[in-house]
Design a protein around this motif. Structure first.
Motif, PDB file in Angstrom:
ATOM      1  N   ILE A   1       0.856  -1.190   0.000  1.00 43.53           N
ATOM      2  CA  ILE A   1       0.000   0.000   0.000  1.00 43.53           C
ATOM      3  C   ILE A   1       0.890   1.237   0.000  1.00 43.53           C
ATOM      4  CG2 ILE A   1      -1.772   1.291   1.259  1.00 43.53           C
ATOM      5  CD1 ILE A   1      -2.709  -1.385   0.042  1.00 43.53           C
ATOM      6  N   LEU A   2       0.624   2.179  -0.893  1.00 43.70           N
ATOM      7  CA  LEU A   2       1.349   3.436  -0.989  1.00 43.70           C
ATOM      8  C   LEU A   2       0.463   4.547  -0.457  1.00 43.70           C
ATOM      9  CD1 LEU A   2       3.784   5.110  -2.038  1.00 43.70           C
ATOM     10  CD2 LEU A   2       2.539   5.301  -4.188  1.00 43.70           C
ATOM     11  N   GLN A   3       0.862   5.145   0.646  1.00 39.98           N
ATOM     12  CA  GLN A   3       0.121   6.268   1.224  1.00 39.98           C
ATOM     13  C   GLN A   3       0.590   7.543   0.551  1.00 39.98           C
ATOM     14  OE1 GLN A   3      -2.315   5.821   3.614  1.00 39.98           O
ATOM     15  NE2 GLN A   3      -2.815   7.952   3.278  1.00 39.98           N
ATOM     16  N   MET A   4      -0.325   8.267  -0.049  1.00 43.19           N
ATOM     17  CA  MET A   4       0.019   9.495  -0.760  1.00 43.19           C
ATOM     18  C   MET A   4      -0.091  10.687   0.184  1.00 43.19           C
ATOM     19  SD  MET A   4      -0.648   8.813  -4.481  1.00 43.19           S
ATOM     20  CE  MET A   4      -1.255   7.346  -5.275  1.00 43.19           C
ATOM     21  N   THR A   5       0.442  11.837  -0.269  1.00 49.16           N
ATOM     22  CA  THR A   5       0.481  13.011   0.588  1.00 49.16           C
ATOM     23  C   THR A   5      -0.897  13.615   0.835  1.00 49.16           C
ATOM     24  OG1 THR A   5       0.999  14.406  -1.315  1.00 49.16           O
ATOM     25  CG2 THR A   5       2.838  13.604   0.006  1.00 49.16           C
ATOM     26  N   MET A   6      -1.830  13.438  -0.095  1.00 53.65           N
ATOM     27  CA  MET A   6      -3.177  13.962   0.119  1.00 53.65           C
ATOM     28  C   MET A   6      -3.884  13.084   1.145  1.00 53.65           C
ATOM     29  SD  MET A   6      -4.315  14.928  -3.777  1.00 53.65           S
ATOM     30  CE  MET A   6      -6.015  14.911  -3.334  1.00 53.65           C
ATOM     31  N   LYS A   7      -4.513  13.692   2.106  1.00 56.37           N
ATOM     32  CA  LYS A   7      -5.163  12.953   3.183  1.00 56.37           C
ATOM     33  C   LYS A   7      -6.194  11.970   2.618  1.00 56.37           C
ATOM     34  CE  LYS A   7      -7.451  13.528   7.585  1.00 56.37           C
ATOM     35  NZ  LYS A   7      -7.952  14.467   8.582  1.00 56.37           N
ATOM     36  N   GLY A   8      -6.067  10.707   3.039  1.00 55.55           N
ATOM     37  CA  GLY A   8      -7.007   9.677   2.615  1.00 55.55           C
ATOM     38  C   GLY A   8      -6.723   9.091   1.246  1.00 55.55           C
ATOM     39  N   SER A   9      -5.682   9.574   0.575  1.00 61.04           N
ATOM     40  CA  SER A   9      -5.370   9.100  -0.763  1.00 61.04           C
ATOM     41  C   SER A   9      -4.269   8.039  -0.688  1.00 61.04           C
ATOM     42  CB  SER A   9      -4.909  10.268  -1.634  1.00 61.04           C
ATOM     43  OG  SER A   9      -4.618   9.834  -2.925  1.00 61.04           O
ATOM     44  N   ARG A  10      -4.517   6.893  -1.295  1.00 58.18           N
ATOM     45  CA  ARG A  10      -3.506   5.845  -1.321  1.00 58.18           C
ATOM     46  C   ARG A  10      -3.695   4.966  -2.544  1.00 58.18           C
ATOM     47  NH1 ARG A  10      -5.181   1.752   3.545  1.00 58.18           N
ATOM     48  NH2 ARG A  10      -7.221   1.246   2.762  1.00 58.18           N
ATOM     49  N   GLY A  11      -2.662   4.220  -2.838  1.00 57.59           N
ATOM     50  CA  GLY A  11      -2.699   3.321  -3.984  1.00 57.59           C
ATOM     51  C   GLY A  11      -2.058   2.004  -3.614  1.00 57.59           C
ATOM     52  N   SER A  12      -2.033   1.098  -4.553  1.00 56.08           N
ATOM     53  CA  SER A  12      -1.483  -0.221  -4.317  1.00 56.08           C
ATOM     54  C   SER A  12      -0.400  -0.501  -5.351  1.00 56.08           C
ATOM     55  CB  SER A  12      -2.586  -1.264  -4.420  1.00 56.08           C
ATOM     56  OG  SER A  12      -2.081  -2.537  -4.156  1.00 56.08           O
ATOM     57  N   LEU A  13       0.788  -0.886  -4.882  1.00 50.21           N
ATOM     58  CA  LEU A  13       1.875  -1.254  -5.773  1.00 50.21           C
ATOM     59  C   LEU A  13       1.839  -2.760  -5.968  1.00 50.21           C
ATOM     60  CD1 LEU A  13       4.702   0.918  -4.172  1.00 50.21           C
ATOM     61  CD2 LEU A  13       3.168   1.515  -6.037  1.00 50.21           C
ATOM     62  N   THR A  14       1.727  -3.208  -7.210  1.00 50.60           N
ATOM     63  CA  THR A  14       1.559  -4.631  -7.485  1.00 50.60           C
ATOM     64  C   THR A  14       2.749  -5.262  -8.192  1.00 50.60           C
ATOM     65  OG1 THR A  14       0.440  -4.135  -9.566  1.00 50.60           O
ATOM     66  CG2 THR A  14      -0.959  -4.420  -7.608  1.00 50.60           C
ATOM     67  N   HIS A  15       3.640  -4.436  -8.769  1.00 51.68           N
ATOM     68  CA  HIS A  15       4.785  -4.948  -9.507  1.00 51.68           C
ATOM     69  C   HIS A  15       6.025  -4.112  -9.197  1.00 51.68           C
ATOM     70  CE1 HIS A  15       1.446  -6.641 -11.778  1.00 51.68           C
ATOM     71  NE2 HIS A  15       2.306  -7.531 -12.238  1.00 51.68           N
ATOM     72  N   TYR A  16       7.187  -4.700  -9.468  1.00 48.01           N
ATOM     73  CA  TYR A  16       8.434  -3.958  -9.337  1.00 48.01           C
ATOM     74  C   TYR A  16       9.324  -4.276 -10.531  1.00 48.01           C
ATOM     75  CZ  TYR A  16      10.804  -8.225  -7.735  1.00 48.01           C
ATOM     76  OH  TYR A  16      11.325  -9.485  -7.652  1.00 48.01           O
ATOM     77  N   VAL A  17      10.327  -3.435 -10.738  1.00 53.81           N
ATOM     78  CA  VAL A  17      11.303  -3.633 -11.808  1.00 53.81           C
ATOM     79  C   VAL A  17      12.709  -3.447 -11.240  1.00 53.81           C
ATOM     80  CG1 VAL A  17       9.768  -2.870 -13.662  1.00 53.81           C
ATOM     81  CG2 VAL A  17      11.251  -1.221 -12.547  1.00 53.81           C
ATOM     82  N   ILE A  18      13.678  -3.983 -11.937  1.00 54.14           N
ATOM     83  CA  ILE A  18      15.077  -3.752 -11.607  1.00 54.14           C
ATOM     84  C   ILE A  18      15.699  -3.088 -12.823  1.00 54.14           C
ATOM     85  CG2 ILE A  18      17.285  -4.803 -11.020  1.00 54.14           C
ATOM     86  CD1 ILE A  18      15.648  -7.100  -9.735  1.00 54.14           C
ATOM     87  N   VAL A  19      16.207  -1.873 -12.647  1.00 55.23           N
ATOM     88  CA  VAL A  19      16.775  -1.118 -13.760  1.00 55.23           C
ATOM     89  C   VAL A  19      18.131  -0.552 -13.374  1.00 55.23           C
ATOM     90  CG1 VAL A  19      14.519  -0.466 -14.716  1.00 55.23           C
ATOM     91  CG2 VAL A  19      15.636   1.037 -13.074  1.00 55.23           C
ATOM     92  N   GLN A  20      18.884  -0.182 -14.393  1.00 54.46           N
ATOM     93  CA  GLN A  20      20.140   0.545 -14.213  1.00 54.46           C
ATOM     94  C   GLN A  20      19.834   2.017 -14.458  1.00 54.46           C
ATOM     95  OE1 GLN A  20      23.112  -0.682 -13.203  1.00 54.46           O
ATOM     96  NE2 GLN A  20      22.089  -2.649 -12.983  1.00 54.46           N
ATOM     97  N   LEU A  21      20.040   2.847 -13.437  1.00 54.65           N
ATOM     98  CA  LEU A  21      19.760   4.277 -13.530  1.00 54.65           C
ATOM     99  C   LEU A  21      21.066   5.037 -13.673  1.00 54.65           C
ATOM    100  CD1 LEU A  21      17.734   6.640 -13.276  1.00 54.65           C
ATOM    101  CD2 LEU A  21      18.137   6.563 -10.819  1.00 54.65           C
ATOM    102  N   ASP A  22      21.166   5.841 -14.725  1.00 52.99           N
ATOM    103  CA  ASP A  22      22.318   6.722 -14.948  1.00 52.99           C
ATOM    104  C   ASP A  22      21.816   8.144 -14.731  1.00 52.99           C
ATOM    105  OD1 ASP A  22      24.312   8.391 -15.878  1.00 52.99           O
ATOM    106  OD2 ASP A  22      24.504   7.415 -17.827  1.00 52.99           O
ATOM    107  N   TRP A  23      22.147   8.693 -13.570  1.00 57.90           N
ATOM    108  CA  TRP A  23      21.708  10.032 -13.203  1.00 57.90           C
ATOM    109  C   TRP A  23      22.897  10.974 -13.365  1.00 57.90           C
ATOM    110  CZ3 TRP A  23      17.057  11.637 -10.559  1.00 57.90           C
ATOM    111  CH2 TRP A  23      17.085  12.938 -10.087  1.00 57.90           C
ATOM    112  N   LEU A  24      23.057  11.524 -14.568  1.00 59.45           N
ATOM    113  CA  LEU A  24      24.132  12.461 -14.882  1.00 59.45           C
ATOM    114  C   LEU A  24      25.508  11.909 -14.503  1.00 59.45           C
ATOM    115  CD1 LEU A  24      22.336  15.679 -13.593  1.00 59.45           C
ATOM    116  CD2 LEU A  24      22.356  14.787 -15.899  1.00 59.45           C
ATOM    117  N   GLY A  25      25.744  10.618 -14.769  1.00 57.60           N
ATOM    118  CA  GLY A  25      27.020   9.987 -14.494  1.00 57.60           C
ATOM    119  C   GLY A  25      27.092   9.220 -13.187  1.00 57.60           C
ATOM    120  N   TYR A  26      26.074   9.316 -12.355  1.00 61.90           N
ATOM    121  CA  TYR A  26      25.993   8.536 -11.122  1.00 61.90           C
ATOM    122  C   TYR A  26      25.129   7.326 -11.425  1.00 61.90           C
ATOM    123  CZ  TYR A  26      24.588   7.077  -6.458  1.00 61.90           C
ATOM    124  OH  TYR A  26      24.342   6.342  -5.338  1.00 61.90           O
TER     125      TYR A  26
END
Length: 90
Positions: free
Chosen positions: A62-87
């Motif tokens: 369950i993902l609790q969002m910043t808006m009061k009472g707002s939430r979602g459900s995470l059902t999947h994940y991924v594994i990725v290689q992130l290149d953030w400006l050389g990091y």
């Protein structure tokens, strides 16, 4: 166009920080959200378009969002290689 350069860009109209980086060698516009803690989110459309495998989470998280009472459900994940400006991070 905002957020397409190597330098982070603050969109003063929407107050979002946009960065262009690479996800599995694919260029991606990234929204840096300081309100999201402990998770990183990626679009399923982006994953499908670039053939990034999705793995089912059991049980969903369950993902609790910043808006009061707002939430979602995470059902999947991924594994990725992130290149953030050389990091690099998985």
């Amino acid at each position: 166009m905002k957020g397409l350069g190597a330098t982070p860009v603050l969109d003063s109209v929407k107050e979002h920080l946009l960065v262009t980086n690479k996800v599995n060698e694919h260029t991606a516009k990234t929204l840096v959200d300081q309100q999201t803690a402990g998770v990183d989110l990626i679009s399923t459309t982006f994953c499908t378009l670039h053939k990034i495998p999705l793995y089912k989470m059991n049980p969903p998280v369950i993902l609790q969002m910043t808006m009061k009472g707002s939430r979602g459900s995470l059902t999947h994940y991924v594994i990725v290689q992130l290149d953030w400006l050389g990091y690099f991070e998985e």
